[in-house]
Design a protein around this motif. Structure first.
Motif, mmCIF file in Angstrom:
data_model
loop_
_atom_site.group_PDB
_atom_site.id
_atom_site.type_symbol
_atom_site.label_atom_id
_atom_site.label_comp_id
_atom_site.label_asym_id
_atom_site.label_seq_id
_atom_site.Cartn_x
_atom_site.Cartn_y
_atom_site.Cartn_z
ATOM 1 N N PHE A 131 63.105 29.083 -5.470
ATOM 2 C CA PHE A 131 63.967 30.271 -5.412
ATOM 3 C C PHE A 131 64.276 30.714 -3.983
ATOM 4 O O PHE A 131 65.130 31.586 -3.776
ATOM 5 N N PHE A 132 63.590 30.144 -2.989
ATOM 6 C CA PHE A 132 63.932 30.386 -1.585
ATOM 7 C C PHE A 132 65.394 29.965 -1.372
ATOM 8 O O PHE A 132 65.799 28.885 -1.803
ATOM 9 N N ASN A 133 66.174 30.851 -0.749
ATOM 10 C CA ASN A 133 67.584 30.549 -0.462
ATOM 11 C C ASN A 133 68.368 30.214 -1.740
ATOM 12 O O ASN A 133 69.253 29.344 -1.725
ATOM 13 N N GLN A 134 68.018 30.879 -2.861
ATOM 14 C CA GLN A 134 68.693 30.670 -4.161
ATOM 15 C C GLN A 134 68.646 29.221 -4.620
ATOM 16 O O GLN A 134 69.522 28.768 -5.378
ATOM 17 N N GLY A 135 67.684 28.468 -4.088
ATOM 18 C CA GLY A 135 67.602 27.056 -4.465
ATOM 19 C C GLY A 135 68.643 26.194 -3.774
ATOM 20 O O GLY A 135 68.752 24.996 -4.053
ATOM 21 N N HIS A 136 69.402 26.786 -2.827
ATOM 22 C CA HIS A 136 70.383 26.001 -2.058
ATOM 23 C C HIS A 136 69.626 25.301 -0.926
ATOM 24 O O HIS A 136 69.820 25.597 0.259
ATOM 25 N N VAL A 137 68.735 24.425 -1.297
ATOM 26 C CA VAL A 137 67.879 23.774 -0.297
ATOM 27 C C VAL A 137 67.777 22.296 -0.695
ATOM 28 O O VAL A 137 67.414 21.983 -1.828
ATOM 29 N N CYS A 138 68.115 21.415 0.263
ATOM 30 C CA CYS A 138 68.115 19.988 -0.087
ATOM 31 C C CYS A 138 66.715 19.519 -0.486
ATOM 32 O O CYS A 138 66.567 18.635 -1.318
ATOM 33 N N CYS A 139 65.670 20.136 0.094
ATOM 34 C CA CYS A 139 64.307 19.699 -0.207
ATOM 35 C C CYS A 139 63.646 20.630 -1.226
ATOM 36 O O CYS A 139 62.416 20.650 -1.347
ATOM 37 N N ALA A 140 64.434 21.418 -1.962
ATOM 38 C CA ALA A 140 63.868 22.374 -2.933
ATOM 39 C C ALA A 140 62.965 21.667 -3.940
ATOM 40 O O ALA A 140 63.249 20.550 -4.369
#
Ligand code: NDP
Length: 481
Positions: free
Chosen positions: A282-291
Motif C-alpha cells: 500500500f506504500f505509494n498506492q502500490g504504484h511501485v515496481c518492486c511492490a
C-alpha cells in the motif's frame, strides 16, 4: 480501537507554480510547438501548462547535451563535477518542503511519503554520487574509466523526482550529459529540478529536460545522437526500447515491472510481518515496481495473518494526499485507475475472493480502496500481472521449497521479501529466489549505495551503488586500463 484525526493539511503556499513551463534546453526554458495540461489526480484541477516536446525539440536537446559533453563536462576533472553534484544535493535538501508538496500535488502520493521518502532519497542520491565523481578510478573499472557521452533517460510517474535522481546523479558523476523525459502525468518536479540546475550554475546543456508523452520518449531513445538509454517503466515499452537499441548499438539499462512475493513463514512475528505486508503493497498506492503484490503465507498461520492484516487495513486513512495523516493517496491517473479496476474485476470473475478496506472514496479525483484477494490460484491474472495499484493477492504454501517455487513462478524478478526468525532460512531462501533484491524482515528499503535492478522481464542493469556506475562508464571498451 479507532482514532479520529483532525485534518492536518500541509500548506500549498510553499510552492510557486508558473502558469506555463517551457522545455529546459541548453540551460534555459524555451518554447516548443504545443502544450498540454498537468492535473492533480486528487482533485482533477489543472496545475500548470507544460510543453510537449516534438522530434525537433528532442534534436535541439540532444545537440545541447552533445555540445556540453564535448566542450565542458567530459573534460572537467571529477572533483569539479562533484562540487556541482554536492551543490544540487544541498539545493534539493534546502527546497525539500517545496519539492515534497509539489510532488504530492502532481502525483497524488501522501505528503508523508514524498516528505520522508522521495525527496530525502533524491538528495541522498546526489550526495552519494557526488562522492564518486573524483573516485571513479577506484570503482573497480580501471584507473580512469571514461564516460559514454549523451544519455537519453525516460522515467515513469510513480517516483518522479526520485527516478530523476536515480538517472541523472550517476550519469553526471561519471561525466555524461543527459536529456531526460519525465512522465506525461508528473512533469512538475523535473521542471523544478531544472530551476535547481540553474540555481547551482550547472553549465548549460549538461542537463536537459524535455517534457511530453510516449512519442517524445520514443523520439529520444531512437535519436542517433544518444549513446546510452536508461529507461524505467512498463515491460511492454522496455521490450520495444530493447529491440530498437539492439539495432543501433546504444548501451541500455531497463528497470521494468514486477510481481514480487512477500513470503511470511509461521515463525515470523505476526504484527511486524503485517506492517511489512502493508508497507509492501500500500506504500505509494502500490504504484511501485518492486511492490510486494503477492503475499505468500505459510498455511498454518494464514488465518491469523489475514485476520490481523484486515484489521490493520481497516485503519488505513485514504484521502487528501496533502494531509499529514493520510496513508493512501490518489491513483496517479484515470488510465491507471481503469487498469486497476479491470484487473480487480478479472480477479473476481476468475473466482478469487475480494475484500476492500471500508473507507469513503472522495467524490473528485482518482481513488481505489486498499484491497486484498484471497482464494487466489497461480493461474489467476491477479497473481500473474502487474496491477500497479493497492491490490494484494494472497497465496499459501506449506514448505520452503514450495514457497520458492511459487515465488519464482512469474515472468518478473525484481524483488522479494522473507519474514522469519531463522537466519539460516533467510539465506536459504535468498540464494534461491530469482529476484534482484531480497528484503529480510523488512520491505521497500532503498539506499543509494545499494544496487537495484531485476532479472527476466524486470529488466537488466543495476542502478545505485558501485554497480550502477558501470552503466554510465565505457567499461566494455576497457577505459584507460
Ligand atoms: P510506460 O512504460 O508507458 O511509461 C514510462 C515512461 O515511458 C513514460 O515517461 C512514458 O511517457 C514513456 N513512454 C511511453 N511509451 C514510450 C515509447 N514507445 N518509447 C519511449 N518512451 C515511452 O508506463 P505507463 O505509464 O503507461 O504505465 C503502464 C503500466 O506500466 C503500469 O500500469 C505499470 O504496470 C507499469 N509501470 C511500471 C513502472 C515501473 O517502475 N516498473 C513505472 C510505470 C509504469 P508518458 O508518460 O508520456 O506515457
Amino acid at each position: 480501537m479507532r482514532f479520529e484525526y483532525a485534518p492536518a493539511p500541509e500548506s500549498r503556499s510553499v510552492v510557486t507554480l508558473r502558469d506555463s513551463y517551457g522545455l529546459f534546453i541548453g540551460g534555459s526554458f524555451v518554447p516548443g510547438s504545443s502544450v498540454f495540461k498537468t492535473i492533480s489526480p486528487a482533485t482533477e484541477e489543472v496545475l500548470a501548462e507544460v510543453t510537449h516536446g516534438g522530434p525537433e525539440d528532442v534534436d535541439r536537446a540532444v545537440a545541447a547535451a552533445r555540445q556540453a559533453y564535448e566542450r565542458i563536462w567530459s573534460a572537467m576533472p571529477g572533483r569539479e563535477r562533484g562540487k556541482y553534484l554536492f551543490r544540487i544535493a544541498r539545493l534539493i535538501a534546502e527546497r525539500a518542503r517545496e519539492l515534497a508538496v509539489l510532488e504530492t500535488m502532481d502525483n497524488g502520493k501522501p505528503i508523508r511519503e514524498s516528505r520522508d521518502v522521495d525527496i530525502p532519497l533524491a538528495a541522498a542520491h546526489f550526495f552519494y554520487h557526488a562522492g564518486w565523481a573524483d573516485k571513479l578510478g577506484y570503482a573497480g573499472f580501471g584507473p580512469s574509466p571514461r564516460p559514454l557521452g549523451v544519455a537519453g533517460q525516460v522515467i515513469p510517474w510513480n517516483f518522479p523526482l526520485l527516478m530523476l535522481a536515480w538517472k541523472i546523479a550517476p550519469a553526471l558523476a561519471c561525466g555524461n550529459t543527459v536529456v531526460l523525459k519525465p512522465a506525461e502525468t508528473t512533469p512538475l518536479t523535473a521542471l523544478m529540478f531544472a530551476e535547481i540546475c540553474q540555481q547551482a550554475d550547472l553549465p548549460p546543456g549538461v542537463v536537459n529536460i524535455v517534457t511530453g508523452d510516449g512519442a517524445t520518449g520514443h523520439a529520444l531513445v531512437a535519436h542517433p545522437g544518444i549513446d546510452k538509454v536508461a529507461f524505467t517503466g512498463s515491460t511492454a515499452v522496455g521490450k520495444e526500447i530493447a529491440r530498437l537499441c539492439a539495432t543501433d548499438g546504444k548501451r541500455v539499462t531497463l528497470e521494468l515491472g514486477g510481481k514480487a512475493a512477500n513470503i511470511v513463514f509461521d515463525d515470523a512475528p505476526v504484527d511486524q510481518a503485517v506492517e511489512g505486508i502493508v508497507n509492501g503493497i500500500f506504500f505509494n498506492q502500490g504504484h511501485v515496481c518492486c511492490a510486494g503484490s503477492r503475499l505468500l503465507v505459510q498455511e498454518s498461520v494464514a488465518g491469523d495473518v489475514l485476520a490481523a492484516l484486515k484489521r490493520r487495513m481497516a485503519t488505513l486513512r485514504l484521502g487528501d494526499p496533502l494531509d499529514k495523516n493520510t496513508d493512501v493517496g490518489a491513483i496517479n491517473s484515470r488510465a491507471q485507475l481503469e487498469k486497476i479496476h479491470l484487473l480487480a474485476q478479472a480477479g473476481e470473475s476468475e473466482g478469487a475472493s475480494r475484500w476492500s478496506a471500508p473507507c469513503q472514496l472522495p467524490d473528485r479525483g482518482f481513488w481505489f480502496p486498499p484491497t486484498v484477494f484471497t482464494e487466489v490460484s497461480q493461474a489467476h491474472r491477479v497473481a500473474r500481472e502487474e496491477i500497479f495499484g493497492p491490490v494484494l493477492s494472497v497465496l499459501t504454501f506449506r514448505t520452503p521449497a514450495e514457497a520458492v517455487q511459487k515465488a519464482n513462478n512469474t515472468p518478473y524478478g525484481l524483488s522479494a521479501g522473507v519474514w522469519t526468525e531463522k537466519g539460516s532460512l533467510i539465506l536459504w531462501m535468498a540464494s534461491r529466489l530469482r529476484a534482484g533484491v531480497v528484503w529480510a524482515n523488512t520491505f521497500n528499503r532503498f539506499d543509494p549505495s545499494s544496487p537495484f535492478g531485476g532479472y527476466k522481464e524486470s529488466g537488466f542493469g543495476r542502478e545505485g551503488g558501485r554497480h550502477g556506475l558501470e552503466a554510465y562508464l565505457d567499461v566494455l571498451g576497457g577505459g584507460d586500463v
